[in-house]
Design a protein around this motif. Structure first.
Motif, PDB file in Angstrom:
ATOM      1  N   ASN A 162     -14.118  -5.759  49.141  1.00  0.00           N
ATOM      2  CA  ASN A 162     -13.977  -5.311  50.527  1.00  0.00           C
ATOM      3  C   ASN A 162     -14.457  -6.325  51.563  1.00  0.00           C
ATOM      4  OD1 ASN A 162     -16.695  -4.985  49.951  1.00  0.00           O
ATOM      5  ND2 ASN A 162     -16.873  -2.993  50.950  1.00  0.00           N
ATOM      6  N   TRP A 163     -14.730  -7.596  51.155  1.00  0.00           N
ATOM      7  CA  TRP A 163     -15.021  -8.620  52.154  1.00  0.00           C
ATOM      8  C   TRP A 163     -14.036  -9.773  51.985  1.00  0.00           C
ATOM      9  CZ3 TRP A 163     -17.817  -8.510  56.554  1.00  0.00           C
ATOM     10  CH2 TRP A 163     -18.596  -7.370  56.762  1.00  0.00           C
TER      11      TRP A 163
ATOM     12  N   LEU B  57      -2.743 -16.037  45.367  1.00  0.00           N
ATOM     13  CA  LEU B  57      -3.664 -14.912  45.327  1.00  0.00           C
ATOM     14  C   LEU B  57      -2.998 -13.692  45.945  1.00  0.00           C
ATOM     15  CD1 LEU B  57      -6.976 -16.624  46.536  1.00  0.00           C
ATOM     16  CD2 LEU B  57      -5.930 -16.633  44.259  1.00  0.00           C
ATOM     17  N   THR B  58      -3.152 -12.548  45.300  1.00  0.00           N
ATOM     18  CA  THR B  58      -2.651 -11.282  45.824  1.00  0.00           C
ATOM     19  C   THR B  58      -3.840 -10.430  46.233  1.00  0.00           C
ATOM     20  OG1 THR B  58      -0.721 -11.373  44.366  1.00  0.00           O
ATOM     21  CG2 THR B  58      -1.288  -9.229  45.329  1.00  0.00           C
ATOM     22  N   VAL B  59      -3.861 -10.030  47.501  1.00  0.00           N
ATOM     23  CA  VAL B  59      -5.004  -9.311  48.053  1.00  0.00           C
ATOM     24  C   VAL B  59      -4.630  -7.848  48.240  1.00  0.00           C
ATOM     25  CG1 VAL B  59      -6.625  -9.190  49.973  1.00  0.00           C
ATOM     26  CG2 VAL B  59      -5.823 -11.415  49.157  1.00  0.00           C
ATOM     27  N   ARG B  60      -5.467  -6.951  47.726  1.00  0.00           N
ATOM     28  CA  ARG B  60      -5.200  -5.515  47.766  1.00  0.00           C
ATOM     29  C   ARG B  60      -6.357  -4.768  48.412  1.00  0.00           C
ATOM     30  NH1 ARG B  60      -3.106  -4.731  41.512  1.00  0.00           N
ATOM     31  NH2 ARG B  60      -1.107  -5.831  41.739  1.00  0.00           N
ATOM     32  N   GLY B  61      -6.116  -3.472  48.651  1.00  0.00           N
ATOM     33  CA  GLY B  61      -7.197  -2.594  49.089  1.00  0.00           C
ATOM     34  C   GLY B  61      -7.690  -2.921  50.483  1.00  0.00           C
ATOM     35  N   ASP B  62      -9.000  -2.868  50.670  1.00  0.00           N
ATOM     36  CA  ASP B  62      -9.615  -3.022  51.990  1.00  0.00           C
ATOM     37  C   ASP B  62     -10.287  -4.379  52.163  1.00  0.00           C
ATOM     38  OD1 ASP B  62      -8.877  -0.481  52.921  1.00  0.00           O
ATOM     39  OD2 ASP B  62     -10.555   0.441  51.850  1.00  0.00           O
ATOM     40  N   THR B  63      -9.787  -5.395  51.493  1.00  0.00           N
ATOM     41  CA  THR B  63     -10.337  -6.743  51.666  1.00  0.00           C
ATOM     42  C   THR B  63     -10.189  -7.159  53.126  1.00  0.00           C
ATOM     43  OG1 THR B  63      -9.791  -7.317  49.395  1.00  0.00           O
ATOM     44  CG2 THR B  63     -10.171  -9.136  50.922  1.00  0.00           C
ATOM     45  N   LYS B  64     -11.291  -7.618  53.706  1.00  0.00           N
ATOM     46  CA  LYS B  64     -11.269  -7.905  55.140  1.00  0.00           C
ATOM     47  C   LYS B  64     -10.588  -9.228  55.477  1.00  0.00           C
ATOM     48  CE  LYS B  64     -15.388  -5.191  56.300  1.00  0.00           C
ATOM     49  NZ  LYS B  64     -15.492  -4.490  55.003  1.00  0.00           N
ATOM     50  N   PHE B  65     -10.838 -10.281  54.670  1.00  0.00           N
ATOM     51  CA  PHE B  65     -10.370 -11.618  55.033  1.00  0.00           C
ATOM     52  C   PHE B  65      -9.776 -12.333  53.822  1.00  0.00           C
ATOM     53  CE2 PHE B  65     -14.580 -10.836  57.113  1.00  0.00           C
ATOM     54  CZ  PHE B  65     -14.113 -10.523  58.382  1.00  0.00           C
ATOM     55  N   ALA B  66      -8.739 -13.125  54.078  1.00  0.00           N
ATOM     56  CA  ALA B  66      -8.275 -14.051  53.040  1.00  0.00           C
ATOM     57  C   ALA B  66      -9.264 -15.190  52.889  1.00  0.00           C
ATOM     58  CB  ALA B  66      -6.893 -14.587  53.385  1.00  0.00           C
ATOM     59  N   LEU B  67      -9.700 -15.752  54.028  1.00  0.00           N
ATOM     60  CA  LEU B  67     -10.699 -16.822  54.037  1.00  0.00           C
ATOM     61  C   LEU B  67     -11.804 -16.437  55.006  1.00  0.00           C
ATOM     62  CD1 LEU B  67     -11.723 -19.659  53.272  1.00  0.00           C
ATOM     63  CD2 LEU B  67     -10.337 -20.562  55.156  1.00  0.00           C
ATOM     64  N   TYR B  68     -13.036 -16.443  54.498  1.00  0.00           N
ATOM     65  CA  TYR B  68     -14.203 -16.067  55.291  1.00  0.00           C
ATOM     66  C   TYR B  68     -15.229 -17.185  55.134  1.00  0.00           C
ATOM     67  CZ  TYR B  68     -18.115 -12.940  56.772  1.00  0.00           C
ATOM     68  OH  TYR B  68     -19.191 -12.355  57.393  1.00  0.00           O
TER      69      TYR B  68
ATOM     70  N   CYS C 165      -7.491 -13.877  37.046  1.00  0.00           N
ATOM     71  CA  CYS C 165      -8.512 -12.833  37.045  1.00  0.00           C
ATOM     72  C   CYS C 165      -8.126 -11.687  37.975  1.00  0.00           C
ATOM     73  CB  CYS C 165      -9.852 -13.406  37.493  1.00  0.00           C
ATOM     74  SG  CYS C 165     -10.559 -14.606  36.336  1.00  0.00           S
ATOM     75  N   THR C 166      -8.652 -10.515  37.693  1.00  0.00           N
ATOM     76  CA  THR C 166      -8.586  -9.379  38.593  1.00  0.00           C
ATOM     77  C   THR C 166     -10.016  -9.129  39.064  1.00  0.00           C
ATOM     78  OG1 THR C 166      -6.702  -8.427  37.427  1.00  0.00           O
ATOM     79  CG2 THR C 166      -7.963  -6.958  38.847  1.00  0.00           C
ATOM     80  N   LEU C 167     -10.272  -9.528  40.297  1.00  0.00           N
ATOM     81  CA  LEU C 167     -11.645  -9.531  40.794  1.00  0.00           C
ATOM     82  C   LEU C 167     -11.856  -8.374  41.757  1.00  0.00           C
ATOM     83  CD1 LEU C 167     -12.057 -13.365  41.316  1.00  0.00           C
ATOM     84  CD2 LEU C 167     -12.996 -11.973  39.469  1.00  0.00           C
ATOM     85  N   GLY C 168     -12.563  -7.360  41.277  1.00  0.00           N
ATOM     86  CA  GLY C 168     -12.976  -6.267  42.126  1.00  0.00           C
ATOM     87  C   GLY C 168     -14.425  -6.440  42.509  1.00  0.00           C
ATOM     88  N   ALA C 169     -14.801  -5.919  43.668  1.00  0.00           N
ATOM     89  CA  ALA C 169     -16.170  -6.078  44.136  1.00  0.00           C
ATOM     90  C   ALA C 169     -16.425  -5.131  45.300  1.00  0.00           C
ATOM     91  CB  ALA C 169     -16.415  -7.516  44.599  1.00  0.00           C
ATOM     92  N   HIS C 170     -17.686  -4.760  45.478  1.00  0.00           N
ATOM     93  CA  HIS C 170     -18.105  -4.105  46.715  1.00  0.00           C
ATOM     94  C   HIS C 170     -18.795  -5.165  47.565  1.00  0.00           C
ATOM     95  CE1 HIS C 170     -19.075  -1.176  49.610  1.00  0.00           C
ATOM     96  NE2 HIS C 170     -20.336  -0.973  49.272  1.00  0.00           N
ATOM     97  N   ASP C 171     -18.016  -6.195  47.882  1.00  0.00           N
ATOM     98  CA  ASP C 171     -18.465  -7.333  48.678  1.00  0.00           C
ATOM     99  C   ASP C 171     -17.377  -8.397  48.532  1.00  0.00           C
ATOM    100  OD1 ASP C 171     -20.022  -9.201  50.173  1.00  0.00           O
ATOM    101  OD2 ASP C 171     -21.849  -8.221  49.498  1.00  0.00           O
ATOM    102  N   ASP C 172     -17.761  -9.662  48.468  1.00  0.00           N
ATOM    103  CA  ASP C 172     -16.772 -10.736  48.357  1.00  0.00           C
ATOM    104  C   ASP C 172     -16.174 -10.791  46.954  1.00  0.00           C
ATOM    105  OD1 ASP C 172     -17.151 -11.907  51.014  1.00  0.00           O
ATOM    106  OD2 ASP C 172     -19.128 -12.488  50.277  1.00  0.00           O
TER     107      ASP C 172
END
Length: 461
Positions: free
Chosen positions: A317-318, A339-350, A278-285
Motif C-alpha cells: 500500500n505504499w 511491473l504490474t501494480v495492483r490494489g491500493d499501492t500509492k506510488f510507482a516510484l517513491y 515475484c509477487t510482493l505483497g506488503a502493508h507498506d512498500d
C-alpha cells in the motif's frame, strides 16, 4: 554480565562489526546444477550487465533431510536444534541442500544459515516460527538503518558465502507476534548520539523493544532466495543487508494489512541485486531500497547500488519502488522493468529523504510499469517527515518510459527538490496515463524535465 557483547564475543559468535564487511573467500564446491532465473533482455545495457554479473550460488548434489536429524512434523515439537544439526552436517560435508520434507509442519526458532548450504522447502512444507522469544538469540542486525544487537530474524546468516533459501514451501511467523513487537528507534538514536558502538546497543533486556526482520542475510556474498512464500510477518519481510550478489526469484510475500511496516523486500547497502518474477505483497512498500539512517548511516557509509527488478506483481500500500527514507549511504543504478501494480499501492516510484537523512538517489529508471495508483505515479520529496539538519539529499536523474495507468487518485507527477538541492533531471517518454484525478503536475526545483510523447487523460504534457 550486563547483557553487552564484547568485540571478542561478537567475532567469536560471528557478529563482527565493520564499516565495510570483509567477506572471506570460501572455496566454492562443485555444483549439481545452477538454479535458473528467468530474466528477459532489459532495455538498458547497464541493467543487462548487472544481471550477467550477479553471481547466483550453486550447491553440491547432497541432501540432508531435517527429519534425519530428529525433526518432527507435528507442529508441536521444537525442531530448532535438529535443523541446526542438519545445517552443521551439510556445511561440514562441503555444502548441499538441507531439506524440509513435503507436507510437514515444523515448529522452530531462529534458523542460521552457513556457507554453501541451501535450506530447501519441499512442496507443502511449512516452517512455523516459535512464539518463544528465547529461541531467537541476539545477533548483529540493522533496525531501520541503525546497527544494533537484537533478537535474530527468523532466517539469518552473517558473513557467509553461497547460501540459499529455496523451494515451494511456506515460512509462517504468526506465532512470533507474542514477542516480535515494538518500534522504539528513538532509544537507538540516543545510543548513537552518545557514541556507543553497535555491539553495545543491545536491545533485549534494555527495557525497549524493536521488531526483528523475517529473512535477513547480513554481510553475505552470493545469496539465493527462490520460490518460497512468506506469511504473517511482523516487520520487513526480506532484508538483505550489506550483501553482494543477491537473487530473489519467484518469491511471494504477505499482502496482509494486519501488521504495519511489513515491506516486501528491503535491500540495504547491497551491491548487485536481482529481484525477478515475484509477487510482493506488503502493508507498506513493496520494494524499499535503503542504505542506513542519519549519523549511523554516515558511519557505515555503504550505498545500495546496481539493482534490477523485473517481472513482478506489486500489491503493497505504499511504493512499488521506494528509495529511502533510510538512504543516508546513497542509492544508485536502479532498473525496474515490467511491473504490474495492483490494489491500493500509492506510488510507482517513491523517493524520500530530508536534510537530516541526506544521501542520494541517482540513476533510477522505470520502464513498462502499469496499474492503479492510490496517490501519484511518481512522488519525490526532499522534506520527508519534516525532519531537518545539515545534510541535503541529492536526487536524480530519474527516467520513466513506456509506462501507463488505469487509475491515479492524485497527480501523475509530484516531484520536489530544494532551493539549494535541485532534482538533477526527470525524463519521461512514451507513456500514457488514464484515470487521473488531478491533471496538474508539481515540478518544483527540477532541472532538465523532459516529456516526450506523454499524455495525461489524452492530453500531451
Amino acid at each position: 554480565m550486563d547483557g553487552r557483547f564484547t568485540r571478542r564475543q561478537l567475532i567469536k559468535g560471528g557478529l563482527a562489526v565493520a564499516a565495510v564487511p570483509l567477506l572471506p573467500a570460501w572455496p566454492i564446491p562443485p555444483a549439481s546444477a545452477a538454479p535458473r532465473t528467468d530474466v528477459p533482455p532489459l532495455p538498458w545495457p547497464a541493467a543487462n550487465d548487472i544481471v550477467a554479473n550477479t553471481t547466483v550460488p550453486v550447491f553440491p548434489d547432497r541432501s540432508f533431510p531435517i527429519t534425519g536429524h530428529g525433526a518432527k512434523n507435528d507442529g508441536k515439537t521444537d525442531n530448532t536444534a535438529a535443523i541446526a544439526t542438519a545445517i552443521d552436517a551439510c556445511a561440514a560435508a562441503g555444502g548441499g541442500h538441507v531439506i524440509v520434507p513435503a507436507g510437514g509442519r515444523f515448529l522452530t526458532g531462529a534458523i542460521r544459515l552457513k556457507s554453501n548450504v541451501d535450506l530447501h522447502l519441499e512442496p507443502g512444507s511449512v516452517l512455523e516460527f516459535s512464539g518463544d522469544a528465547s529461541k531467537f538469540p541476539n545477533v548483529l542486525t540493522r533496525y531501520e538503518g541503525i546497527e544494533c544487537v537484537n533478537r535474530s530474524p527468523m532466517i539469518y546468516a552473517h558473513g557467509e558465502k553461497n547460501i540459499g533459501l529455496t523451494g515451494s514451501g511456506t515460512l509462517d511467523a504468526a506465532a512470533t507476534s507474542s514477542w516480535n513487537k515494538g518500534s522504539d528507534r528513538a532509544y537507538l538514536e540516543t545510543l548513537v548520539a552518545k557514541g556507543i558502538p553497535p555491539e553495545q546497543r543491545v536491545v533485549p533486556g534494555s527495557g525497549h523493544t524493536m521488531r526483528s526482520a523475517f529473512v535477513e542475510p547480513y554481510a553475505c556474498e552470493n545469496v539465493l532466495i527462490q520460490g518460497v512464500t512468506l506469511k504473517n510477518s511482523m516487520f520487513w519481510q526480506l532484508h538483505p543487508t550489506l550483501c553482494r550478489n543477491v537473487t530473489v526469484d519467484g518469491v511471494s510475500t504477505d499482502p496482509s494489512t494486519a501488521h504495519s511496516n511489513t515491506d516486501g523486500c528491503d535491500p540495504e547497502s547491497c551491491d548487485h541485486v536481482v529481484i525477478a518474477n515475484c509477487t510482493l505483497g506488503a502493508h507498506d512498500d513493496n520494494i524499499a531500497i535503503k542504505s542506513g539512517r542519519d549519523a549511523d548511516g554516515r558511519r557505515v557509509n555503504v550505498p545500495c547500488q546496481n539493482l534490477v527488478v523485473v517481472n513482478c506483481v506489486m500489491n503493497g500500500n505504499w511504493g512499488a519502488i521506494t528509495c529511502g527514507s533510510e538512504q543516508t549511504g546513497g542509492i544508485r543504478n536502479v532498473y525496474a522493468y515490467r511491473l504490474t501494480v495492483r490494489g491500493d499501492t500509492k506510488f510507482a516510484l517513491y523517493v524520500k529523504s530530508n536534510t537530516l537523512r541526506g544521501g542520494f538517489s541517482e540513476n533510477i529508471n522505470l520502464d513498462s510499469v502499469s496499474g492503479t495508483f492510490a496517490q501519484n505515479f511518481v512522488f519525490v520529496t526532499s522534506t520527508y517527515n519534516s525532519q531537518t539538519g545539515s545534510h541535503v539529499p541529492s536526487f536524480g536523474p530519474f527516467t520513466i518510459s513506456n509506462c501507463s495507468s488505469t487509475k491515479i487518485a492524485g497527480k501523475t507527477f509530484d516531484v520536489s527538490g530544494l532551493s539549494n538541492a535541485h532534482v538533477h533531471g526527470l525524463a519521461v517518454a512514451n507513456s500514457t496515463f488514464e484515470g487521473v484525478a488531478d491533471t496538474s503536475n508539481t515540478l518544483k526545483y527540477v532541472d532538465n524535465a523532459r516529456f516526450t510523447k506523454v499524455t495525461v487523460k489524452g492530453k500531451p504534457i
